[in-house]
Design a protein around this motif. Structure first.
Motif, PDB file in Angstrom:
ATOM      1  N   SER A  43       0.840  -1.181   0.000  1.00 33.60           N
ATOM      2  CA  SER A  43       0.000   0.000   0.000  1.00 33.60           C
ATOM      3  C   SER A  43       0.887   1.247   0.000  1.00 33.60           C
ATOM      4  O   SER A  43       2.060   1.180   0.384  1.00 33.60           O
ATOM      5  CB  SER A  43      -0.918   0.010   1.222  1.00 33.60           C
ATOM      6  OG  SER A  43      -1.751   1.147   1.230  1.00 33.60           O
ATOM      7  N   ILE A  87       0.062   1.881  -8.419  1.00 34.94           N
ATOM      8  CA  ILE A  87      -0.784   2.769  -7.617  1.00 34.94           C
ATOM      9  C   ILE A  87      -0.540   4.208  -8.060  1.00 34.94           C
ATOM     10  O   ILE A  87       0.596   4.594  -8.353  1.00 34.94           O
ATOM     11  CB  ILE A  87      -0.462   2.637  -6.102  1.00 34.94           C
ATOM     12  CG1 ILE A  87      -0.671   1.205  -5.616  1.00 34.94           C
ATOM     13  CG2 ILE A  87      -1.321   3.601  -5.290  1.00 34.94           C
ATOM     14  CD1 ILE A  87      -0.200   0.977  -4.190  1.00 34.94           C
ATOM     15  N   ILE A 127      -1.831   8.148  -6.621  1.00 35.60           N
ATOM     16  CA  ILE A 127      -2.563   8.932  -5.631  1.00 35.60           C
ATOM     17  C   ILE A 127      -2.597  10.378  -6.096  1.00 35.60           C
ATOM     18  O   ILE A 127      -1.549  10.978  -6.358  1.00 35.60           O
ATOM     19  CB  ILE A 127      -1.899   8.821  -4.241  1.00 35.60           C
ATOM     20  CG1 ILE A 127      -2.034   7.384  -3.712  1.00 35.60           C
ATOM     21  CG2 ILE A 127      -2.518   9.815  -3.258  1.00 35.60           C
ATOM     22  CD1 ILE A 127      -1.329   7.142  -2.410  1.00 35.60           C
ATOM     23  N   ILE A 161      -3.069  11.177   0.993  1.00 37.85           N
ATOM     24  CA  ILE A 161      -3.461   9.939   1.670  1.00 37.85           C
ATOM     25  C   ILE A 161      -2.437   9.697   2.770  1.00 37.85           C
ATOM     26  O   ILE A 161      -1.249   9.505   2.493  1.00 37.85           O
ATOM     27  CB  ILE A 161      -3.491   8.730   0.713  1.00 37.85           C
ATOM     28  CG1 ILE A 161      -4.520   8.930  -0.396  1.00 37.85           C
ATOM     29  CG2 ILE A 161      -3.776   7.444   1.487  1.00 37.85           C
ATOM     30  CD1 ILE A 161      -5.953   8.943   0.075  1.00 37.85           C
ATOM     31  N   TYR A 192      -2.067   3.832   5.299  1.00 43.11           N
ATOM     32  CA  TYR A 192      -2.111   2.691   4.391  1.00 43.11           C
ATOM     33  C   TYR A 192      -3.507   2.072   4.416  1.00 43.11           C
ATOM     34  O   TYR A 192      -4.120   1.937   5.484  1.00 43.11           O
ATOM     35  CB  TYR A 192      -1.094   1.635   4.808  1.00 43.11           C
ATOM     36  CG  TYR A 192       0.346   2.107   4.760  1.00 43.11           C
ATOM     37  CD1 TYR A 192       0.902   2.574   3.574  1.00 43.11           C
ATOM     38  CD2 TYR A 192       1.148   2.078   5.894  1.00 43.11           C
ATOM     39  CE1 TYR A 192       2.219   3.009   3.520  1.00 43.11           C
ATOM     40  CE2 TYR A 192       2.472   2.502   5.849  1.00 43.11           C
ATOM     41  CZ  TYR A 192       3.003   2.970   4.662  1.00 43.11           C
ATOM     42  OH  TYR A 192       4.301   3.391   4.613  1.00 43.11           O
ATOM     43  N   ASP A 193      -4.007   1.712   3.230  1.00 44.42           N
ATOM     44  CA  ASP A 193      -5.305   1.043   3.175  1.00 44.42           C
ATOM     45  C   ASP A 193      -5.365   0.164   1.929  1.00 44.42           C
ATOM     46  O   ASP A 193      -4.505   0.230   1.053  1.00 44.42           O
ATOM     47  CB  ASP A 193      -6.455   2.061   3.181  1.00 44.42           C
ATOM     48  CG  ASP A 193      -6.386   3.054   2.026  1.00 44.42           C
ATOM     49  OD1 ASP A 193      -5.909   2.685   0.938  1.00 44.42           O
ATOM     50  OD2 ASP A 193      -6.816   4.207   2.208  1.00 44.42           O
ATOM     51  N   ASP A 194      -6.403  -0.657   1.867  1.00 45.38           N
ATOM     52  CA  ASP A 194      -6.541  -1.582   0.739  1.00 45.38           C
ATOM     53  C   ASP A 194      -6.956  -0.873  -0.544  1.00 45.38           C
ATOM     54  O   ASP A 194      -6.748  -1.404  -1.647  1.00 45.38           O
ATOM     55  CB  ASP A 194      -7.561  -2.671   1.073  1.00 45.38           C
ATOM     56  CG  ASP A 194      -7.052  -3.653   2.123  1.00 45.38           C
ATOM     57  OD1 ASP A 194      -5.825  -3.835   2.199  1.00 45.38           O
ATOM     58  OD2 ASP A 194      -7.878  -4.218   2.860  1.00 45.38           O
ATOM     59  N   LYS A 195      -7.544   0.310  -0.418  1.00 45.82           N
ATOM     60  CA  LYS A 195      -7.964   1.037  -1.619  1.00 45.82           C
ATOM     61  C   LYS A 195      -6.768   1.420  -2.467  1.00 45.82           C
ATOM     62  O   LYS A 195      -6.832   1.371  -3.708  1.00 45.82           O
ATOM     63  CB  LYS A 195      -8.759   2.280  -1.215  1.00 45.82           C
ATOM     64  CG  LYS A 195      -9.257   3.080  -2.405  1.00 45.82           C
ATOM     65  CD  LYS A 195     -10.059   4.298  -1.956  1.00 45.82           C
ATOM     66  CE  LYS A 195     -10.524   5.114  -3.159  1.00 45.82           C
ATOM     67  NZ  LYS A 195     -11.291   6.315  -2.737  1.00 45.82           N
ATOM     68  N   ASN A 196      -5.705   1.833  -1.824  1.00 47.74           N
ATOM     69  CA  ASN A 196      -4.485   2.233  -2.528  1.00 47.74           C
ATOM     70  C   ASN A 196      -3.431   1.149  -2.344  1.00 47.74           C
ATOM     71  O   ASN A 196      -2.436   1.333  -1.645  1.00 47.74           O
ATOM     72  CB  ASN A 196      -3.977   3.575  -2.000  1.00 47.74           C
ATOM     73  CG  ASN A 196      -4.977   4.684  -2.238  1.00 47.74           C
ATOM     74  OD1 ASN A 196      -5.156   5.149  -3.359  1.00 47.74           O
ATOM     75  ND2 ASN A 196      -5.659   5.097  -1.178  1.00 47.74           N
ATOM     76  N   SER A 197      -3.693  -0.008  -2.953  1.00 46.64           N
ATOM     77  CA  SER A 197      -2.806  -1.157  -2.742  1.00 46.64           C
ATOM     78  C   SER A 197      -2.813  -2.076  -3.950  1.00 46.64           C
ATOM     79  O   SER A 197      -3.629  -1.924  -4.866  1.00 46.64           O
ATOM     80  CB  SER A 197      -3.236  -1.941  -1.502  1.00 46.64           C
ATOM     81  OG  SER A 197      -4.474  -2.590  -1.732  1.00 46.64           O
TER      82      SER A 197
END
Length: 201
Positions: A111, A133, A135, A139, A142-147
């Motif tokens: 992430s 990725i 962005i 941000i 860390y999260d699963d959306k940006n991974s």
């Protein structure tokens, strides 16, 4: 039967060097030989590009090839996979490249965080790596959306490139990792970043 020792000098990183010596062969004639070397240093580097004119990361990234960066070939893993930029570095693009050593075989999640904008590239080497990725605004966690996920082999090194554009105030970017069924990401450990030449098993 002569042996020659050549000392690597980091100022030639990514460039060329040569040396010449004379040797008398079995025909009795003295020959002059010139050896040309090209250095491809596969450790960690950090490049900083100042004078950025806009807040458009894609446009500025496309112009990087025309600019001369302040480049640091680092022997320290800290500040490569996770770094910050001071408020004075507004409209600065920073690019870090490093090799990550997989401690175990299996599926990994990676992430990214960025302040303000960033991109993360990944692959088996820097020549074939792909963007994973992007962005477009701040941000901070860390999260699963940006991974993205990837299956890695224990002991092998994998190439990462982290691109960050700071558009105001403090900036920075970072990469987090989790393994298997872990629920949270942790910043990549310095011990897992290669800062010297890579030789994959």
């Amino acid at each position: 039967d002569g042996k020659y020792r050549y000392s690597f000098n980091k100022k030639y990183t990514g460039g060329y060097d040569s040396f010449t010596f004379d040797v008398r062969l079995s025909d009795g004639i003295c020959h002059r030989l010139t050896v040309y070397l090209r250095f491809v240093f596969s450790g960690a580097t950090v490049e900083s590009y100042g004078g950025v004119a806009s807040a458009d990361l894609n446009a500025e990234e496309a112009l990087l090839a025309e600019k001369t960066p302040l480049t640091v070939v680092t022997e320290q893993a800290a500040g490569v996979a996770n770094y910050t930029s001071s408020a004075e570095n507004k409209y600065e693009v920073k690019v870090s490249k490093f090799w990550y050593k997989a401690p175990s075989s299996g599926q990994y999640g990676f992430s990214m965080v960025a302040d303000d904008k960033g991109k993360l590239y990944f692959g088996e080497n820097f020549e074939t790596m792909e963007q994973k990725i992007e962005i477009d605004s701040y941000i901070g966690k860390y999260d699963d959306k940006n991974s993205f996920t990837a299956t890695l082999q224990e002991g092998r090194y994998y190439a990462f490139k982290l691109v960050n554009l700071n558009t105001g105030g403090n900036g920075g970017a970072g990469v987090g990792v989790k393994f298997g069924d872990a629920t949270g990401y942790a910043s990549i450990a310095a011990s897992q970043i290669r800062v010297a030449t890579v030789e994959n098993p």
